[in-house]
Design a protein around this motif. Structure first.
Motif, PDB file in Angstrom:
ATOM      1  N   LEU A 163       0.853  -1.189   0.000  1.00  0.00           N
ATOM      2  CA  LEU A 163       0.000   0.000   0.000  1.00  0.00           C
ATOM      3  C   LEU A 163       0.887   1.236   0.000  1.00  0.00           C
ATOM      4  O   LEU A 163       1.730   1.408   0.895  1.00  0.00           O
ATOM      5  CB  LEU A 163      -0.898   0.006   1.233  1.00  0.00           C
ATOM      6  N   LEU A 164       0.738   2.086  -1.023  1.00  0.00           N
ATOM      7  CA  LEU A 164       1.423   3.382  -1.066  1.00  0.00           C
ATOM      8  C   LEU A 164       0.570   4.391  -0.306  1.00  0.00           C
ATOM      9  O   LEU A 164      -0.634   4.468  -0.510  1.00  0.00           O
ATOM     10  CB  LEU A 164       1.602   3.849  -2.514  1.00  0.00           C
ATOM     11  N   LYS A 165       1.207   5.184   0.568  1.00  0.00           N
ATOM     12  CA  LYS A 165       0.460   6.144   1.384  1.00  0.00           C
ATOM     13  C   LYS A 165       1.214   7.458   1.445  1.00  0.00           C
ATOM     14  O   LYS A 165       2.432   7.475   1.606  1.00  0.00           O
ATOM     15  CB  LYS A 165       0.290   5.615   2.812  1.00  0.00           C
ATOM     16  N   PRO A 166       0.509   8.598   1.330  1.00  0.00           N
ATOM     17  CA  PRO A 166       1.151   9.882   1.569  1.00  0.00           C
ATOM     18  C   PRO A 166       1.587   9.983   3.024  1.00  0.00           C
ATOM     19  O   PRO A 166       0.858   9.560   3.927  1.00  0.00           O
ATOM     20  CB  PRO A 166       0.055  10.906   1.250  1.00  0.00           C
TER      21      PRO A 166
ATOM     22  N   ASP B 160       4.214  15.643  -1.433  1.00  0.00           N
ATOM     23  CA  ASP B 160       4.106  14.375  -2.153  1.00  0.00           C
ATOM     24  C   ASP B 160       4.993  13.277  -1.584  1.00  0.00           C
ATOM     25  O   ASP B 160       5.257  12.266  -2.242  1.00  0.00           O
ATOM     26  CB  ASP B 160       4.381  14.568  -3.643  1.00  0.00           C
ATOM     27  N   THR B 161       5.436  13.437  -0.333  1.00  0.00           N
ATOM     28  CA  THR B 161       6.238  12.397   0.313  1.00  0.00           C
ATOM     29  C   THR B 161       5.394  11.140   0.526  1.00  0.00           C
ATOM     30  O   THR B 161       4.278  11.212   1.032  1.00  0.00           O
ATOM     31  CB  THR B 161       6.778  12.875   1.673  1.00  0.00           C
ATOM     32  N   LEU B 162       5.937   9.997   0.130  1.00  0.00           N
ATOM     33  CA  LEU B 162       5.210   8.734   0.240  1.00  0.00           C
ATOM     34  C   LEU B 162       5.954   7.742   1.128  1.00  0.00           C
ATOM     35  O   LEU B 162       7.173   7.831   1.309  1.00  0.00           O
ATOM     36  CB  LEU B 162       5.027   8.092  -1.142  1.00  0.00           C
ATOM     37  N   LEU B 163       5.202   6.794   1.657  1.00  0.00           N
ATOM     38  CA  LEU B 163       5.771   5.632   2.317  1.00  0.00           C
ATOM     39  C   LEU B 163       5.067   4.406   1.756  1.00  0.00           C
ATOM     40  O   LEU B 163       4.037   4.516   1.085  1.00  0.00           O
ATOM     41  CB  LEU B 163       5.619   5.715   3.837  1.00  0.00           C
TER      42      LEU B 163
END
Length: 680
Positions: free
Chosen positions: A161-164, A200-203
């Motif tokens: 899962l990509l999340k901001p 737009d930083t993602l984890l």
């Protein structure tokens, strides 16, 4: 209800600026009014006539709900001592909290440092892990590049899962099952995160199969007291956004509830939290004891009413009291959960069959007819009023309908009845869809997970518009045209749909009708009988009483609410418009999938155009992206072929059903552009 009597209570604020809009602004103002506090609203030009503006004691126009400077200036203009941020917009913005403090205003929320810490999902996980709270396995470090995110995803193992890192509400979240799609999905997640949160930083995190989303409500004062108010089950989601929430969860036993509650309290303590907040956990449905911290929302939650109904507490009142410096006057042992409460989010959207299942598309329009449901245990939090203009600039949620009962079965039954009695005409909403969802056997049994709607959504869509909708619409048109003919003055006798002719039986009067997103139909009316399409004719008549239309047909009676072209029943609504097949053929409106015309599935803004006229494309290839209400919708090629027309550019505002592009199938080199197509 827990006691609220405190000797030597600190003085309450005189005026509070509500730095938000819609239903949450109206809801906060309700508690302010009950507490004897003056409310001040803010509004943009588009919201000048909104309900929250009318219900406030005073209101100030601002350039943007996202401008901290505008909001602080508005608070100064009305003499406010405090600012309530609601949820969304700047509610979890540490800079806004600091700007309020610098201006001498009390921010009704946690300290800016706590917002900043928990607003960064990466730092938040590190902090709560150090406090002994279990977290979801995922990437480490901030500011990862696209390549580093993709590499972390492969190390974790698909699906992920990509999340901001900033924000919440499901915006920018992407479930990726195929490693080959990582680059495209990372780019899309960054665009949504940047557009929604300016960051737009993602984890990336491991995806837990068949997960349940359970959150714990916490309340903390500035004197070191922290309690939890039980859990909320929020597993019924679409696009990673909640639509149904309930308290308590049927999944948790008392021991697990206590353990998760204590973990939430420790998470709140770890960041020096004060006020109302929510700690969210992901829970494997098969093993509730194996729960993981996901994030902390440093604000009031949309679903707070279900907690209020089972605890007897007004969370907004306690936000005010904590912000004034009051200590909590109760402990954990005083918190009890009574009965069951369930909430449904009414959103401006329509569910339609799509290539990958069901698409939930934003809608827009003017509220022409509105009726809130009533009944035992029913509560409505709404920002709507007759005449409200619903656009595509803001979140699609319009209102919340909540039902409380002594047990879950009663709450479910009351909520389904309340949704059936909810009337919003003038735009499409998800009310009918939610009513059917709440009757699904898995929901009734409490067998929930975050993928349930995706798996069963298609089963919850009516196969077609019911015949009685078209029958009522045709009979209304027949009645109105006849009344116009009787209104006096000369009328062309051939334009009156009386069915009269010289000799023989009366002729059929044919009405061509269309519901957006559906194929046009013919409805014939003759001498008290109707026929939809090529179906059988049935006896039918209508009675009209104000905004109600009573249809009697073939031994059945049903009642519709009506406003203009709109008809509504049991939470569903349809806009039934007259349709001219000849004009449609001439203007190209009849161009469908076979003709290659791609139309906007919703009103919105074109954000990306990936092809040009003359390009060769393959079926499924992404051609354009349309955004509305912070949601992206990809327009893909329906078949292999050539792009013969591109009628929009990035930044263009488009209407629903507007032609965006034309892709001529490879097998039809001489096919016409948008004007082709056969009249229905």
């Amino acid at each position: 209800m827990i006691s609220s009597q405190i000797p030597n209570r600190p003085a309450m604020f005189g005026t509070v600026l509500v730095a938000n809009r819609g239903e949450i602004a109206v809801r906060v103002m309700r508690t302010l009014r009950e507490s004897g506090v003056r409310s001040a609203a803010v509004f943009t030009e588009a919201d000048a006539g909104a309900r929250h503006v009318r219900e406030a004691d005073t209101a100030v126009r601002v350039g943007s709900y996202l401008s901290a400077a505008d909001l602080v200036a508005a608070a100064g203009a009305v003499g406010a001592q405090a600012v309530h941020p609601g949820y969304g917009f700047l509610a979890e913005n540490a800079g806004f909290a600091r700007a309020c403090a610098s201006a001498g205003l009390v921010f009704i929320g946690p300290p800016a440092d706590a917002i900043e810490l928990m607003g960064d999902k990466i730092r938040a996980k590190q902090t709560v892990r150090a406090a002994g709270v279990p977290v979801v396995p995922g990437s480490t470090g901030s500011g990862l590049t696209d390549g580093e995110l993709a590499e972390a995803a492969r190390e974790i193992g698909m699906p992920v899962l990509l999340k901001p890192s900033a924000g919440g509400g499901g915006k920018g979240m992407r479930l990726v099952r195929d490693a080959e799609r990582l680059a495209e999905e990372i780019a899309a997640a960054r665009r949504e995160a940047r557009g929604s949160f300016g960051d737009d930083t993602l984890l990336v995190e491991r995806w837990v199969d068949r997960p349940r989303h359970i959150e714990i409500q916490v309340l903390a004062d500035a004197h070191g007291n922290v309690v939890h108010l039980g859990e909320r089950e929020c597993s019924l989601q679409r696009r990673h956004q909640k639509v149904i929430e309930e308290a308590p969860s049927v999944l948790l036993d008392p021991a697990t509830r206590a353990a998760m509650g204590e973990a939430a309290v420790q998470a709140a303590r770890s960041c020096g939290y004060t006020g109302a907040g929510t700690v969210e956990f992901i829970v494997p449905g098969a093993d509730p004891a194996a729960y993981y911290f996901m994030e902390m929302n440093t604000r009031l939650q949309v679903e707070h009413p279900v907690t209020e109904l089972v605890t007897g507490l007004d969370l907004v009142e306690w936000q005010l009291r904590v912000a004034c410096g009051e200590p909590l006057d109760f402990g954990q042992q005083d918190v009890t959960l009574t009965g069951h409460a369930i909430e449904a989010r009414i959103c401006a959207e329509t569910a339609r069959p799509g290539d990958g299942g069901v698409d939930f598309l934003p809608s827009a329009g003017t509220v022409l007819e509105l009726r809130d449901p009533t009944g035992p245990g029913v509560r409505v939090d709404s920002g709507l009023a007759p005449g409200t203009e619903v656009g595509t600039s803001y979140d699609p949620m319009l209102a919340k309908v909540i039902a409380h009962g002594p047990d879950r079965a009663t709450a479910l039954r009351r909520l389904r009845a309340a949704l059936a009695g909810t009337v919003v005409l003038g735009l499409e909403t998800n009310t009918g869809f939610l009513r059917r969802l709440l009757a699904h056997p898995a929901v009734v049994a409490g067998e929930l997970d975050t993928g349930l709607i995706d798996r069963h959504a298609a089963d919850l869509l009516p196969e077609a518009v019911p015949d009685e909708v078209y029958e009522a619409a045709a009979l209304l048109r027949q009645r109105e045209l006849g009344a116009a003919a009787e209104g006096g003055g000369w009328v062309d006798p051939f334009s009156v749909p009386s069915g009269w002719r010289l000799g023989g039986e009366p002729a059929w009067t044919v009405h061509h009708l269309r519901v957006p997103g559906r194929e046009p139909v013919r409805v014939g009316v003759r001498d008290g009988r109707v026929r939809v399409g090529d179906g059988s004719e049935v006896p039918a008549r209508i009675d009209v009483a104000g905004a109600r239309v009573h249809l009697y047909r073939d031994g059945m009676a049903c009642t519709f609410d009506r406003a203009g072209d709109w008809l509504g029943r049991d939470g569903d609504s349809w806009r039934v418009q007259s349709y001219d097949p000849v004009a449609a053929a001439l203007t190209g409106a009849a161009a469908g999938p076979g003709g290659g015309a791609l139309t906007a599935p919703m009103p919105g803004t074109v954000t990306v155009v990936k092809v040009a006229k003359g390009d060769q494309v393959v079926a499924g290839q992404s051609l354009l992206v349309v955004e509305a209400m912070k949601m992206e919708h990809v327009i893909a090629a329906p078949h292999d072929g050539t792009v013969t027309e591109i009628d929009v550019t990035a930044g263009a505002t488009v209407a629903m059903d507007q032609v965006l592009a034309v892709v001529v199938p490879a097998s039809e080199p001489d096919a016409a552009a948008p004007g082709s197509g056969e009249a229905s």
